[in-house]
Design a protein around this motif. Structure first.
Motif, PDB file in Angstrom:
ATOM      1  N   TRP A   1       0.949  -1.211  -0.099  1.00 10.57           N
ATOM      2  CA  TRP A   1       0.137  -0.032   0.123  1.00 10.57           C
ATOM      3  C   TRP A   1       0.964   1.193   0.001  1.00 10.57           C
ATOM      4  N   VAL A   2       0.548   2.217  -0.804  1.00  9.17           N
ATOM      5  CA  VAL A   2       1.247   3.591  -0.680  1.00  9.17           C
ATOM      6  C   VAL A   2       0.422   4.688  -0.544  1.00  9.17           C
ATOM      7  N   PRO A   3       0.153   4.927   0.855  1.00  6.02           N
ATOM      8  CA  PRO A   3      -0.548   6.172   1.123  1.00  6.02           C
ATOM      9  C   PRO A   3       0.215   7.511   0.929  1.00  6.02           C
ATOM     10  N   VAL A   4      -0.721   8.472   0.952  1.00  2.00           N
ATOM     11  CA  VAL A   4       0.092  10.110   0.846  1.00  2.00           C
ATOM     12  C   VAL A   4      -0.220  10.588   2.289  1.00  2.00           C
ATOM     13  N   PHE A   5       0.661  10.967   2.869  1.00  2.00           N
ATOM     14  CA  PHE A   5       0.614  11.773   4.285  1.00  2.00           C
ATOM     15  C   PHE A   5       1.046  13.219   3.885  1.00  2.00           C
TER      16      PHE A   5
END
Length: 492
Positions: free
Chosen positions: A216-220
């Protein structure tokens, strides 16, 4: 990759057994060192023994009866529970494991650095899933975008429907994908936006013998002075294969199960009982040939959300329409990020466009893909492609009443120059036909047990001549010559 189909002239296979042998105890999957290619189209070349790589085949559409195979988009996990298909809804279970989640722990002091803060955020999110706490799950989500909030609500609801016995999140601070931050988020947050790799570890009750790892590659980004989940990276070719292609991604789902299959479907948009019934029959056909050596259960994803299926074709989006389904091996670590990947389970994911095929067609496709799942523990990057695909076709058509005139017609003009062991196998759809005939010939001449032994012989070597000589007692050249003569007799 092939873009055609199995010849329509090949007759249909006979009805499959309706179930497994009652009371049969299916053993757990053996473990071995494993690897995973960067995408479903990477050639099967490795420097060490690896577990079964994804196999991609064309769809069973057009006016043809002989589709090439299915592979990825449904998650049907085969459970050991008895009875017919039952709606799981919000699955009532005892969550046994809260897997490793970042650097923080419940109740720990707030981290002062960015990576520590992100680890704590992931820990809270994982704990919220296991604790069925939607408010806590959404507490770290950016509320300024109603669409983003709605997506997070759907993801949480989907996770609650899955029969999870483990779920957790682990930050990989050294896996940055900032170039994949969506333009809208980049415009809003600038260089403060951080796209970072996260391992999602989860385990399906009754299916997985250990947790599997997916990317998973979320953006924070900082919102009101604290790190917040503001979006997800992509689409981007640099992202790991499978990002966005998990059972909880996409639209609202329903989860149903039969004795040996757990399936994820689009809520209210399909008849899951049909696919579960076909899947049980397909598993019965596979069990006749491979009754042991694998878990004997399957997790299938069969949703109508195209994005879930497309997630496995980042490098080759033009090939999505050529594929009916994919069988994707999963490991204890994300293949791109792990150093000691070990095979754990195989998922079967359907192309949404193929879910309306007739039952006989879907049944054969399922048998082909479940054969890949059954052989995954003994498949390596060294296993010749003609044997991987030919064996799956062999099981799919085992016992079929093949009309010789139709087979002769299908073989017209088909090349038998060689048995192809690599990626070039997929350049010609007819190779499925000739690979099937090679496996059928070996079974007839030496026995089915020898055919399986030949398949198992490539776990530690890529030397076809050595394995063929050891198992069959002849050279590879001699086997190819006998196969060529066998195919010629089918043409006569």
């Amino acid at each position: 990759m092939p873009s055609q189909y199995r010849p329509a002239s090949v007759p249909q296979a006979p009805p499959a057994p309706s179930s497994y042998t009652p009371g049969y105890a299916y053993p757990s999957i053996p473990r071995q060192p494993a690897g995973y290619p960067a995408n479903p189209y990477e050639p099967l070349r490795y420097t060490a023994p690896v577990a079964y790589p994804p196999v991609v085949l064309p769809p069973p559409t057009r006016p043809s009866r002989w589709p090439l195979a299915v592979v990825v988009a449904l998650v049907l996990a085969v459970l050991g529970a008895g009875g017919g298909a039952v709606a799981l809804g919000a699955f009532d279970r005892n969550v046994a494991v809260a897997w490793e989640v970042g650097q923080g722990r419940p109740g720990a002091p707030a981290a002062t650095n960015r990576d520590g803060a992100l680890g704590d955020l992931l820990n809270r999110r994982g704990t919220a899933v296991l604790g069925k706490d939607q408010a806590a799950f959404l507490a770290d989500v950016d509320r300024s975008d109603p669409t983003w909030v709605k997506r997070q609500e759907t993801i949480f609801a989907n996770l609650q429907k899955l029969p999870l016995t483990a779920y957790g999140l682990k930050l990989h601070a050294d896996r940055a994908y900032d170039s994949a931050v969506p333009p809208a988020l980049r415009e809003r947050f600038g260089d403060q936006a951080r796209a970072v790799g996260v391992t999602v570890t989860y385990q399906i009750e009754g299916i997985d013998t250990e947790p599997v790892a997916v990317p998973w590659v979320p953006v924070f980004a900082p919102v009101d002075g604290r790190w917040t989940l503001v979006g997800e990276a992509g689409p981007d070719k640099e992202l790991p294969t499978g990002v966005g292609g998990q059972p909880w991604d996409g639209e609202a789902i329903t989860v149903q199960r039969s004795d040996h299959v757990t399936g994820v479907f689009s809520a209210g948009r399909d008849n899951p009982a049909k696919i579960l019934n076909l899947a049980e029959k397909a598993l019965g056909r596979v069990a006749v040939v491979r009754p042991a050596g694998w878990v004997g259960k399957v997790f299938v994803i069969a949703t109508r959300d195209r994005k879930v299926f497309d997630a496995y074709f980042g490098d080759n989006p033009e090939r999505v329409d050529q594929v009916a389904a994919i069988a994707v091996p999963h490991y204890n670590e994300v293949h791109n990020w792990g150093s000691s990947n070990r095979y754990a389970a195989t998922r079967v994911i359907f192309n949404p466009d193929q879910l309306d095929e007739d039952q006989l067609q879907l049944g054969d496709d399922l048998t082909h893909e479940f054969t890949h799942a059954a052989m995954a523990p003994v498949t390596s990057g060294w296993t010749p492609t003609w044997l991987v695909e030919g064996f799956a076709e062999y099981v799919s058509y085992k016992g079929a009443n093949i009309q010789q005139s139709k087979l002769r017609e299908a073989l017209r003009g088909v090349s038998t120059a060689d048995l192809l062991a690599g990626e070039e196998f997929y350049d010609e759809p007819a190779n499925y036909l000739t690979g099937w005939l090679a496996c059928r010939m070996i079974s007839e001449k030496w026995s089915e047990a020898k055919l399986i032994a030949l398949y198992e012989g490539f776990q530690s070597t890529s030397n076809e001549d050595a394995v063929i000589n050891k198992v069959l007692g002849i050279s590879r050249d001699a086997l190819v010559k006998q196969w060529q003569e066998y195919v010629a007799r089918q043409r006569a």
